[in-house]
Design a protein around this motif. Structure first.
Motif, short mmCIF file in Angstrom:
data_model
loop_
_atom_site.label_atom_id
_atom_site.label_comp_id
_atom_site.label_asym_id
_atom_site.label_seq_id
_atom_site.Cartn_x
_atom_site.Cartn_y
_atom_site.Cartn_z
N LYS A 189 0.85 -1.18 0.00
CA LYS A 189 0.00 0.00 0.00
C LYS A 189 0.89 1.24 0.00
CE LYS A 189 -3.55 -2.77 0.77
NZ LYS A 189 -4.52 -3.10 -0.31
N LYS A 190 0.85 1.99 -1.09
CA LYS A 190 1.68 3.19 -1.21
C LYS A 190 1.26 4.20 -0.15
CE LYS A 190 3.06 6.71 -4.61
NZ LYS A 190 2.78 7.24 -5.98
N SER A 191 2.11 4.41 0.85
CA SER A 191 1.70 5.17 2.03
C SER A 191 2.72 6.23 2.41
CB SER A 191 1.50 4.22 3.22
OG SER A 191 0.56 3.22 2.90
N THR A 192 2.19 7.30 3.00
CA THR A 192 3.01 8.41 3.48
C THR A 192 2.55 8.80 4.87
OG1 THR A 192 3.37 9.29 1.25
CG2 THR A 192 3.70 10.82 3.07
N ALA A 193 3.50 9.09 5.75
CA ALA A 193 3.18 9.63 7.06
C ALA A 193 3.11 11.15 6.95
CB ALA A 193 4.25 9.24 8.07
N VAL A 194 2.12 11.76 7.57
CA VAL A 194 2.01 13.22 7.61
C VAL A 194 1.82 13.61 9.07
CG1 VAL A 194 0.82 15.26 6.78
CG2 VAL A 194 0.98 13.26 5.31
N ILE A 195 2.84 14.25 9.65
CA ILE A 195 2.84 14.53 11.09
C ILE A 195 3.27 15.97 11.37
CG2 ILE A 195 3.21 12.12 11.73
CD1 ILE A 195 6.16 12.74 12.13
N ARG A 196 3.22 16.33 12.66
CA ARG A 196 3.58 17.68 13.08
C ARG A 196 5.08 17.82 13.30
NH1 ARG A 196 0.25 18.27 18.42
NH2 ARG A 196 0.79 16.06 18.51
N GLU A 197 5.52 19.08 13.27
CA GLU A 197 6.90 19.40 13.63
C GLU A 197 7.01 19.52 15.15
OE1 GLU A 197 8.68 22.68 11.40
OE2 GLU A 197 6.98 22.61 10.03
N ASP A 211 17.82 16.98 13.26
CA ASP A 211 17.36 18.18 12.56
C ASP A 211 15.88 18.42 12.82
OD1 ASP A 211 19.90 18.11 11.58
OD2 ASP A 211 19.35 17.86 9.48
N ILE A 212 15.08 17.36 12.70
CA ILE A 212 13.63 17.49 12.86
C ILE A 212 13.29 18.00 14.26
CG2 ILE A 212 11.47 16.17 12.99
CD1 ILE A 212 12.74 14.33 10.79
N ASN A 213 14.00 17.53 15.27
CA ASN A 213 13.71 17.93 16.64
C ASN A 213 14.30 19.28 17.03
OD1 ASN A 213 12.05 15.92 17.93
ND2 ASN A 213 13.75 14.50 17.70
N LEU A 214 15.22 19.79 16.23
CA LEU A 214 15.82 21.08 16.57
C LEU A 214 15.31 22.16 15.61
CD1 LEU A 214 19.36 19.81 17.62
CD2 LEU A 214 17.42 20.40 19.06
N HIS A 215 16.14 22.77 14.79
CA HIS A 215 15.67 23.91 13.98
C HIS A 215 14.96 23.50 12.70
CE1 HIS A 215 17.54 26.85 16.58
NE2 HIS A 215 18.67 26.20 16.52
N PHE A 216 15.19 22.27 12.25
CA PHE A 216 14.56 21.72 11.05
C PHE A 216 14.76 22.67 9.87
CE2 PHE A 216 10.52 19.52 9.26
CZ PHE A 216 11.31 18.61 8.58
#
Length: 556
Positions: free
Chosen positions: A85-93, A119-124
């Motif tokens: 199943k072609k899937s993507t996660a879409v979440i918050r920063e 990177d995601i958890n800091l300034h991204f």
């Protein structure tokens, strides 16, 4: 092994390879290094959105450390891709407040993470910084106008509602006095700071559908009143253009990847106890434009993140999930059954059974929306076989599909059964028509009563005199037909954090109201909800460090 150690052992794929999985050509990528990219809004295709299957991940009432919604979301996406199943996660920063505070980062955990985790958890990609700047520009324009003699709007310093923002837990800035007076010192007045995730600019970003929409929403921000009682908006200061210009890049969603090299789109980060608690409409719809399945989440328990996702975001975006995944854990159920936090790793069948009431409460609330529910039992190493079996048996008695989720330990392989059940449920869902908890035509009090009774299980709702006066003002301004975004503790289904399990016969007290006119909702405030948190006694920041070679340690 820590989350950071697991993440750094995996070599990320170049982001162009992740984009190729979504059929995004390289010309559409705006690179932020090798492993991150911004996505243009032109990728949004409403026809494809209608074909995609949206899955919402929510949870029972969490313990202070959370129950693993993001870990479940990532593990589920990896598992769905494994079963074709072609899937993507879409979440918050993530916000830096929790990162440096008590909860740590918000990029998933163990073998179900999004990377580059540091990177995601800091300034991204600088989105939060842009939000701060846009917010604080408006604050500066307000104070500048108050100081002016020739162009003054005659704002009453006592009635200015707009505050500055900072993406940090800083209790010292909750209430401050601005200005020293005199010719150059600014007009003295009381004000304060909100954490960036709780700002209206963040809420507006996540509700916007285009740059033009973003600019219009900025224009509609209600600032406060003049000395004669006239309402003043950001458009009266001509602030919207400059604010939107600062958001030129921040409005574009960010593409990263899971540890198993599957696509993940991250954008926006409003908290769910004081805002709508979900990523942006743009990110969700771009994900749906590019994937057969999109898995997203709502913050905290279903009484907060899911309720607001369904009643606010889905209504505005005209989308609906095909299935809802309700994350439950043995430890949280034992906690709601009376077991002490420090003893949750000890087997306690009686407490687990007592805690089932909390699960029942969330299930009943979610069923009111008319969307099928799958229970994901997020497994912790301390869970015993007897406890897991008892919980699975209970779900079977309820007639609700359930599966163990071991994404933290095994990644996608640990969520295969969950993925199968979610896919089967979503594909059997014929209609995408949601049953909203309230109608926009309902008056504000009726909307609150419906959410409180249907979602929380409350007996009644009362408004303080201060709340009644504030609501009367907002209704005079024409905001009575807006959705509501109740600010409430995440620690209980009620508005009292000490009432665990499934409280009965309680009343919800609304002590105040705020308006997010630009975002498009009224905010009833139940209990003491802080828009600027403080750090705990031992903040996570004390464990974070960086080595000479640039390697970050202690981030989790």
């Amino acid at each position: 092994m820590t989350d950071l150690e697991i993440a750094t052992r995996i070599t990320p794929a170049p982001i162009r390879e992740i984009a190729e999985k979504l059929s995004i050509s390289e010309e559409h990528l705006e690179y932020y290094g090798k492993y991150k990219a911004k996505l243009p809004l032109s990728l949004l295709d409403e026809k494809e959105v209608k074909k995609s299957k949206l899955i919402l991940v929510t949870a029972i009432t969490p313990t202070p450390a959370g129950e693993g919604k993001t870990t479940t979301t990532i593990g589920l996406v990896d598992a769905l891709n494994q079963i074709g199943k072609k899937s993507t996660a879409v979440i918050r920063e993530p916000s830096l407040g929790p990162v440096f505070g008590i909860k740590g980062g918000a990029a998933g955990g163990g073998h179900s993470q999004v990377i580059p985790m540091e990177d995601i958890n800091l300034h991204f990609t600088g989105d939060f910084s842009a939000i701060e700047k846009a917010n604080n520009l408006l604050a500066v324009l307000i104070d500048n106008n108050m100081q002016s003699k020739k162009r003054s709007l005659q704002l009453d310093p006592r009635k200015v509602l707009w505050k500055r923002t900072l993406d940090m837990n800083d209790r010292a800035l909750r209430n401050i006095v601005l200005g020293l007076g005199g010719t150059n010192g600014g007009i003295p007045r009381e004000s304060g700071f909100n954490i960036t995730a709780a700002s209206e600019v963040m809420a507006i970003l996540c509700q916007s559908k285009s740059i033009a929409d973003l600019k219009e929403r900025f224009a509609n921000i209600y600032i406060g009143d003049t000395v004669s009682g006239q309402a003043i908006f950001a458009r009266d200061l001509n602030a919207q253009g400059a604010m939107a210009a600062l958001m030129k890049e921040a409005i574009k969603p960010n593409l990263v990847q899971t540890l198993e090299h599957n696509p993940a789109i991250i954008h926006g980060g409003p908290f769910a106890n004081i805002a709508q608690g979900t990523n942006s409409i743009l990110a969700t719809k771009i994900g749906m434009s590019l994937s057969d399945y999109v898995v997203t989440e709502g913050g905290f328990g279903s009484d907060l993140g899911a309720e607001k996702f369904l009643n606010i975001k889905c209504r505005e975006a005209e989308i609906a999930p095909k299935a809802i995944v309700l994350v439950a854990t043995v430890r949280a159920l034992k906690y709601h059954g009376g077991q002490a936090l420090k003893e949750l790793e000890t087997e306690n069948i009686e407490a687990l059974e007592q805690g089932f009431a909390n699960l029942d409460g969330h299930l009943n609330a979610l069923k009111s929306f008319g969307v099928p529910v799958v229970i994901s039992i997020n497994v912790f190493s301390s869970d015993t076989e007897a406890e897991k079996s008892l919980l699975l048996d209970y779900c079977e008695k309820l007639g609700v599909a359930a599966a163990l989720s071991e994404g933290w330990a095994k990644g996608g392989l640990g969520c295969m059964e969950l993925a199968q059940k979610v896919a089967e449920t979503a594909e059997q869902m014929d209609s995408s028509e949601l049953k909203f908890t309230y109608n926009l035509e309902d008056n504000t009090l009726t909307k609150i009563e419906k959410v409180a009774k249907i979602i929380y299980g409350a007996e009644s709702v009362i408004l303080t005199n201060a709340a009644k006066n504030k609501l009367r003002r907002f209704e005079e301004l024409g905001y009575g037909n807006l959705p509501i975004c109740i600010a409430k503790t995440q620690k209980s289904l009620s508005d009292d954090e000490k009432k665990l399990g499934r409280p009965q016969g309680f009343e919800v007290q609304i002590r105040d109201f705020e308006i997010a006119a630009g975002a498009g909702f009224i905010i009833p405030i139940a209990g003491e909800i802080l828009r600027m948190p403080g750090l705990p006694l031992v903040p996570a920041a004390e464990k974070i460090d960086i080595e000479e070679d640039g390697t970050i340690t202690g981030l989790f």
